[in-house]
Design an enzyme around this catalytic site. Structure first.
Site, PDB file in Angstrom:
ATOM      1  N   ASP A  20     -22.122  -5.566  51.076  1.00  0.00           N
ATOM      2  CA  ASP A  20     -22.989  -4.393  51.229  1.00  0.00           C
ATOM      3  C   ASP A  20     -22.053  -3.225  51.431  1.00  0.00           C
ATOM      4  O   ASP A  20     -21.136  -3.284  52.257  1.00  0.00           O
ATOM      5  CB  ASP A  20     -23.956  -4.531  52.414  1.00  0.00           C
ATOM      6  CG  ASP A  20     -25.102  -3.513  52.294  1.00  0.00           C
ATOM      7  OD1 ASP A  20     -25.677  -3.406  51.199  1.00  0.00           O
ATOM      8  OD2 ASP A  20     -25.403  -2.821  53.268  1.00  0.00           O
TER       9      ASP A  20
ATOM     10  N   HIS B  75     -20.332  -5.223  38.046  1.00  0.00           N
ATOM     11  CA  HIS B  75     -19.071  -4.639  38.473  1.00  0.00           C
ATOM     12  C   HIS B  75     -18.535  -5.356  39.718  1.00  0.00           C
ATOM     13  O   HIS B  75     -17.365  -5.707  39.802  1.00  0.00           O
ATOM     14  CB  HIS B  75     -19.298  -3.149  38.762  1.00  0.00           C
ATOM     15  CG  HIS B  75     -18.049  -2.402  39.084  1.00  0.00           C
ATOM     16  ND1 HIS B  75     -17.243  -1.865  38.100  1.00  0.00           N
ATOM     17  CD2 HIS B  75     -17.455  -2.120  40.255  1.00  0.00           C
ATOM     18  CE1 HIS B  75     -16.205  -1.274  38.688  1.00  0.00           C
ATOM     19  NE2 HIS B  75     -16.321  -1.413  39.992  1.00  0.00           N
TER      20      HIS B  75
ATOM     21  N   TYR C  60     -20.929   7.133  43.566  1.00  0.00           N
ATOM     22  CA  TYR C  60     -20.378   8.419  44.026  1.00  0.00           C
ATOM     23  C   TYR C  60     -18.915   8.619  43.616  1.00  0.00           C
ATOM     24  O   TYR C  60     -18.276   9.578  44.045  1.00  0.00           O
ATOM     25  CB  TYR C  60     -20.495   8.507  45.555  1.00  0.00           C
ATOM     26  CG  TYR C  60     -21.929   8.426  46.052  1.00  0.00           C
ATOM     27  CD1 TYR C  60     -22.727   9.569  46.102  1.00  0.00           C
ATOM     28  CD2 TYR C  60     -22.484   7.218  46.461  1.00  0.00           C
ATOM     29  CE1 TYR C  60     -24.040   9.502  46.541  1.00  0.00           C
ATOM     30  CE2 TYR C  60     -23.800   7.142  46.905  1.00  0.00           C
ATOM     31  CZ  TYR C  60     -24.572   8.280  46.941  1.00  0.00           C
ATOM     32  OH  TYR C  60     -25.878   8.211  47.376  1.00  0.00           O
ATOM     33  N   ASP C  61     -18.392   7.727  42.764  1.00  0.00           N
ATOM     34  CA  ASP C  61     -16.977   7.800  42.374  1.00  0.00           C
ATOM     35  C   ASP C  61     -16.542   9.167  41.834  1.00  0.00           C
ATOM     36  O   ASP C  61     -15.434   9.616  42.129  1.00  0.00           O
ATOM     37  CB  ASP C  61     -16.641   6.711  41.339  1.00  0.00           C
ATOM     38  CG  ASP C  61     -16.611   5.314  41.960  1.00  0.00           C
ATOM     39  OD1 ASP C  61     -16.823   5.195  43.184  1.00  0.00           O
ATOM     40  OD2 ASP C  61     -16.378   4.341  41.210  1.00  0.00           O
TER      41      ASP C  61
END
Length: 198
Positions: A71, A12, A156-157
């Protein structure tokens, strides 16, 4: 063409970074494509900046090419900006998105909506073979919902609500998310910095 290796195994992230940098004279490769699929980089920094730069420098040294690393993570104000750099492994050994989301929801169980402020942070670092280094930081502010909503995205979307849309990242879908996300904002800054160099 300048060869660039993206220090990530996350498909992704690779797609997102490739898409934003497509107009530069860069030959962009993944770690797998340059034979580094076995390389494990220990992320032992205390900040997103330290971890992303460490990844970029290690991959640059291994390949002799320009290396780009990201990161990123989620900071939730009510729990002392956790999970932060531990976002991917928040629920411990064998962490999954599902377990991480459950742990976050249980920690915020009695916290009212107005106190569920959070932000996604992305730090992208670039290490050049000549010793030059660049770091950029992007943030996206929002709130943590009470339950998961939406089908797209990862991590966590499904919990992260973007106030402007009153929807989670997972409900908004990749087209909108990739315009407003923390990584999109960091990549936009990176684009500006690279435009000065190339």
């Amino acid at each position: 063409m300048n060869k660039v290796v993206i220090a990530s195994k996350n498909k992704h992230k690779l797609e997102e970074i490739k898409d934003i940098l497509k107009n530069f004279p860069l030959d962009i490769k993944s770690m797998d494509e340059v034979g580094l699929e076995k390389l494990e980089i220990v992320e032992d920094g205390e900040t997103f900046e330290e971890n992303s730069m460490k990844k970029a420098v290690e991959v640059m040294k291994e390949t002799g090419a320009i290396a780009i690393a990201d990161d990123s993570g989620l900071e939730v104000k009510a729990i002392g900006n956790r999970p932060g750099i531990y976002s991917a492994r928040f629920s411990g050994e064998g962490a999954t998105d599902q377990k991480n989301n459950e742990k976050l929801l249980s920690m915020l169980k009695d916290v009212p909506m107005e106190e569920r402020e959070a932000r996604f942070v992305s730090v992208i670092s670039v290490a050049f073979p000549n010793g030059k280094k660049i770091s950029v930081r992007g943030e996206c502010k929002g709130f943590i919902g009470f339950e998961k909503k939406g089908q797209s995205g990862f991590g966590y979307d499904p919990l992260f609500i973007v106030p402007e849309y009153d929807k989670t990242f997972a409900e908004l879908g990749p087209e909108i998310k990739n315009k407003i996300s923390h990584r999109a904002r960091a990549l936009e800054q990176l684009k500006e910095r690279l435009a000065e160099l190339f």
